[in-house]
Write a protein that holds these residues in place. Structure first.
Motif, PDB file in Angstrom:
ATOM      1  N   GLU A 118     -42.356 -32.672  38.353  1.00 33.89           N
ATOM      2  CA  GLU A 118     -40.953 -33.098  38.321  1.00 33.89           C
ATOM      3  C   GLU A 118     -40.287 -32.939  39.673  1.00 33.89           C
ATOM      4  OE1 GLU A 118     -38.847 -31.152  35.077  1.00 33.89           O
ATOM      5  OE2 GLU A 118     -40.703 -31.159  33.916  1.00 33.89           O
ATOM      6  N   ASP A 119     -41.007 -32.294  40.575  1.00 41.81           N
ATOM      7  CA  ASP A 119     -40.444 -31.966  41.889  1.00 41.81           C
ATOM      8  C   ASP A 119     -39.108 -31.232  41.704  1.00 41.81           C
ATOM      9  OD1 ASP A 119     -39.327 -33.714  44.883  1.00 41.81           O
ATOM     10  OD2 ASP A 119     -40.408 -31.829  44.633  1.00 41.81           O
ATOM     11  N   ALA A 120     -39.154 -30.221  40.852  1.00 42.34           N
ATOM     12  CA  ALA A 120     -37.932 -29.457  40.571  1.00 42.34           C
ATOM     13  C   ALA A 120     -38.245 -27.974  40.684  1.00 42.34           C
ATOM     14  CB  ALA A 120     -37.433 -29.788  39.176  1.00 42.34           C
ATOM     15  N   VAL A 121     -37.181 -27.228  40.949  1.00 37.18           N
ATOM     16  CA  VAL A 121     -37.325 -25.765  41.042  1.00 37.18           C
ATOM     17  C   VAL A 121     -36.476 -25.154  39.946  1.00 37.18           C
ATOM     18  CG1 VAL A 121     -36.964 -23.723  42.475  1.00 37.18           C
ATOM     19  CG2 VAL A 121     -37.656 -25.890  43.527  1.00 37.18           C
ATOM     20  N   ILE A 122     -37.078 -24.239  39.182  1.00 36.88           N
ATOM     21  CA  ILE A 122     -36.328 -23.599  38.085  1.00 36.88           C
ATOM     22  C   ILE A 122     -36.380 -22.097  38.270  1.00 36.88           C
ATOM     23  CG2 ILE A 122     -36.738 -25.484  36.446  1.00 36.88           C
ATOM     24  CD1 ILE A 122     -38.937 -23.674  35.158  1.00 36.88           C
ATOM     25  N   ASN A 123     -35.447 -21.440  37.661  1.00 38.29           N
ATOM     26  CA  ASN A 123     -35.409 -19.977  37.536  1.00 38.29           C
ATOM     27  C   ASN A 123     -35.522 -19.282  38.904  1.00 38.29           C
ATOM     28  OD1 ASN A 123     -35.332 -20.520  34.799  1.00 38.29           O
ATOM     29  ND2 ASN A 123     -37.508 -20.223  34.501  1.00 38.29           N
ATOM     30  N   TYR A 124     -34.714 -19.690  39.862  1.00 41.87           N
ATOM     31  CA  TYR A 124     -34.784 -19.062  41.174  1.00 41.87           C
ATOM     32  C   TYR A 124     -33.761 -17.929  41.275  1.00 41.87           C
ATOM     33  CZ  TYR A 124     -31.136 -22.587  41.927  1.00 41.87           C
ATOM     34  OH  TYR A 124     -30.025 -23.390  41.820  1.00 41.87           O
ATOM     35  N   PHE A 125     -34.152 -16.924  42.061  1.00 41.81           N
ATOM     36  CA  PHE A 125     -33.319 -15.749  42.268  1.00 41.81           C
ATOM     37  C   PHE A 125     -33.351 -15.411  43.754  1.00 41.81           C
ATOM     38  CE2 PHE A 125     -32.432 -14.436  37.965  1.00 41.81           C
ATOM     39  CZ  PHE A 125     -33.426 -15.052  37.234  1.00 41.81           C
ATOM     40  N   GLU A 126     -32.254 -14.825  44.183  1.00 44.75           N
ATOM     41  CA  GLU A 126     -32.157 -14.446  45.591  1.00 44.75           C
ATOM     42  C   GLU A 126     -32.055 -12.938  45.695  1.00 44.75           C
ATOM     43  OE1 GLU A 126     -28.422 -14.911  47.756  1.00 44.75           O
ATOM     44  OE2 GLU A 126     -29.518 -16.075  49.253  1.00 44.75           O
ATOM     45  N   GLU A 127     -32.773 -12.397  46.676  1.00 49.15           N
ATOM     46  CA  GLU A 127     -32.596 -10.964  46.949  1.00 49.15           C
ATOM     47  C   GLU A 127     -32.522 -10.795  48.459  1.00 49.15           C
ATOM     48  OE1 GLU A 127     -35.350  -8.316  44.979  1.00 49.15           O
ATOM     49  OE2 GLU A 127     -34.580  -6.582  46.116  1.00 49.15           O
ATOM     50  N   CYS A 128     -31.583  -9.972  48.873  1.00 52.01           N
ATOM     51  CA  CYS A 128     -31.392  -9.743  50.322  1.00 52.01           C
ATOM     52  C   CYS A 128     -31.775  -8.312  50.675  1.00 52.01           C
ATOM     53  CB  CYS A 128     -29.924  -9.989  50.701  1.00 52.01           C
ATOM     54  SG  CYS A 128     -29.403 -11.669  50.395  1.00 52.01           S
ATOM     55  N   VAL A 129     -32.299  -8.159  51.855  1.00 48.80           N
ATOM     56  CA  VAL A 129     -32.622  -6.817  52.361  1.00 48.80           C
ATOM     57  C   VAL A 129     -31.928  -6.640  53.709  1.00 48.80           C
ATOM     58  CG1 VAL A 129     -34.793  -6.615  51.129  1.00 48.80           C
ATOM     59  CG2 VAL A 129     -34.779  -7.620  53.412  1.00 48.80           C
ATOM     60  N   GLN A 130     -31.580  -5.455  53.966  1.00 44.22           N
ATOM     61  CA  GLN A 130     -30.858  -5.133  55.195  1.00 44.22           C
ATOM     62  C   GLN A 130     -31.725  -4.188  56.012  1.00 44.22           C
ATOM     63  OE1 GLN A 130     -26.926  -5.554  55.500  1.00 44.22           O
ATOM     64  NE2 GLN A 130     -27.521  -5.455  57.646  1.00 44.22           N
ATOM     65  N   LEU A 131     -31.993  -4.563  57.241  1.00 43.52           N
ATOM     66  CA  LEU A 131     -32.793  -3.699  58.097  1.00 43.52           C
ATOM     67  C   LEU A 131     -31.883  -2.738  58.887  1.00 43.52           C
ATOM     68  CD1 LEU A 131     -35.702  -5.698  59.755  1.00 43.52           C
ATOM     69  CD2 LEU A 131     -35.860  -3.593  58.437  1.00 43.52           C
TER      70      LEU A 131
END
Lengths: 149, 255
Positions: free
Chosen positions: A136-149
């Motif tokens: 389907e050329d689709a992205v599902i169930n994505y999540f973002e996480e950030c890290v701080q150095l």
């Protein structure tokens, strides 16, 4: 056989008891109304299915300073029947376009990988991972996480 | 009456002298004739079949006040007989029939019910009607209701099993399109399962009411109704007895 009152009562009570027992087994199936725990389900409502396990700054072969963010997808977050590969969609930050990678099953029954970031002044590195559907050329169930150095 | 023996003494000898010797001879001849005549009638036998018009299948026939038959067919010496036919609930009927040597004769016996028996039949019919109204009908309703409830229960279980199978597949699958199909099926089965469940619960309630109602109705019936009983002894009872012992058997006619 003569019809005794006691027989009638006994038969009636037995029948009623049987009905009662079976009624206790026909309860509402709550899970059927909330089938949304598989990370490959479009309607997934669970939490983030990957973990950032490590992140560090390092110098690559060209001598450039990069930040490596290591993640894994634990076995417990995956369906019971494991696929040998995982179609991953990822992007660094929010402005980058989706990129795709194929992860292979590790020896713990899960998947793992890492991505490099170019260092920035904020030292904040956000990784977004999602599940890519090639047909389907689709992205599902994505999540973002950030890290701080 | 025959008398004989006259003693006459002659010259010191006792001599028997039979008087009426000619009459004796005549008597012997007559006896012989009578015996031969009776043996001619006794040789010829025929079969008689009784067609007794009763609805209980049981009857007793007393023939010539000397013999009791409890079956529909017998072999008798040829001749004309008088008989009494009795069946429980029927007026004893006097009949006459003739047995012909070497042939089977059929005797149709029409029987009339006694007034007592007619009353009993009417009362019993009322009793049975009441029984059907207060027990058979509610019981049939209870059974029908329970059967229908059972059908709903079976169907609900079938859908439940399908849902559980598909839920397991859902947790196994790592293909989104397959998961979509599974979820559609689960939603459909779940809807039908809940519908069958609802019908089952309603049916259970109705069945429970019907069962309770049947029990109450039956208890009420037993309290207010007694089964009519009809019992009539055979008029020929104790008149004939046939005994068999280890030492032999005997037939007794009580006059």
């Amino acid at each position: 056989m003569q019809l005794h009152t006691s027989h009638i009562k006994r038969a009636g009570l037995l029948l009623f008891g049987v009905l009662l027992v079976f009624s206790s087994c026909l309860k509402k199936i709550e899970e059927a109304d909330h089938l949304d725990t598989n990370i490959f389900d479009r309607d997934y409502t669970g939490g983030q299915w990957f973990n950032i396990v490590d992140y560090y700054q390092y110098s690559n072969e060209l001598g450039q300073i990069r930040v490596k963010v290591v993640f894994d997808i634990p076995e417990s977050n995956l369906p019971n029947l494991k696929s040998s590969y995982f179609n991953l969609a990822y992007r660094r930050g929010t402005t980058e376009l989706w990129q795709y990678a194929v992860l292979e099953l590790n020896n713990k029954g899960g998947f793992n990988g890492s991505f490099d970031f170019i260092t920035n002044e904020e030292h904040l590195y956000c990784l977004t991972l999602g599940i890519y559907l090639p047909e389907e050329d689709a992205v599902i169930n994505y999540f973002e996480e950030c890290v701080q150095l | 009456m025959i008398t004989f023996i006259l003693f006459e003494q002659r010259g010191g000898y006792l001599q028997f002298k039979i008087s009426y010797v000619n009459r004796l001879k005549g008597f012997i001849i007559l006896m012989g004739l009578a015996l031969s005549c009776s043996s001619v009638y006794g040789q010829g036998k025929g079969v008689v079949r009784f067609l007794v018009d009763v609805d209980n299948g049981y009857f007793e026939i007393e023939i010539n006040d000397t013999m009791l038959l409890k079956r529909y067919k017998d072999t008798l010496p040829a001749g004309t007989y008088n008989a009494k036919v009795w069946s429980p609930g029927y007026v004893t009927n006097n009949i006459t029939f003739t047995v012909i040597e070497g042939k089977t004769v059929e005797k149709y016996v029409e029987m009339a019910k006694t007034n007592d028996y007619l009353d009993y039949e009417s009362n019993y019919q009322d009793y049975r009607n009441q029984f059907h109204k207060q027990f058979t009908a509610p019981l049939s309703l209870s059974l029908a209701s329970t059967l229908v409830t059972g059908v709903f229960m079976v169907r609900a279980y079938t859908f439940k099993n399908k849902i559980q199978t598909d839920m397991e597949l859902y947790h196994l699958s790592s293909t989104t399109t397959e998961i979509d199909e599974i979820k559609l099926r689960v939603a459909d089965y779940n809807k039908r399962y809940n519908r069958q469940r609802t019908f089952y619960y309603i049916g259970s309630g109705v069945s429970a009411l019907c069962i309770g109602g049947t029990i109450w109705s039956y208890l009420n019936f037993k309290k207010n109704n007694t089964e009519p009983v009809y019992f009539k002894e055979s008029p020929f009872k104790d008149k004939y007895s046939f005994n068999i012992t280890p030492y032999g058997c005997s037939f007794t006619l009580h006059i």
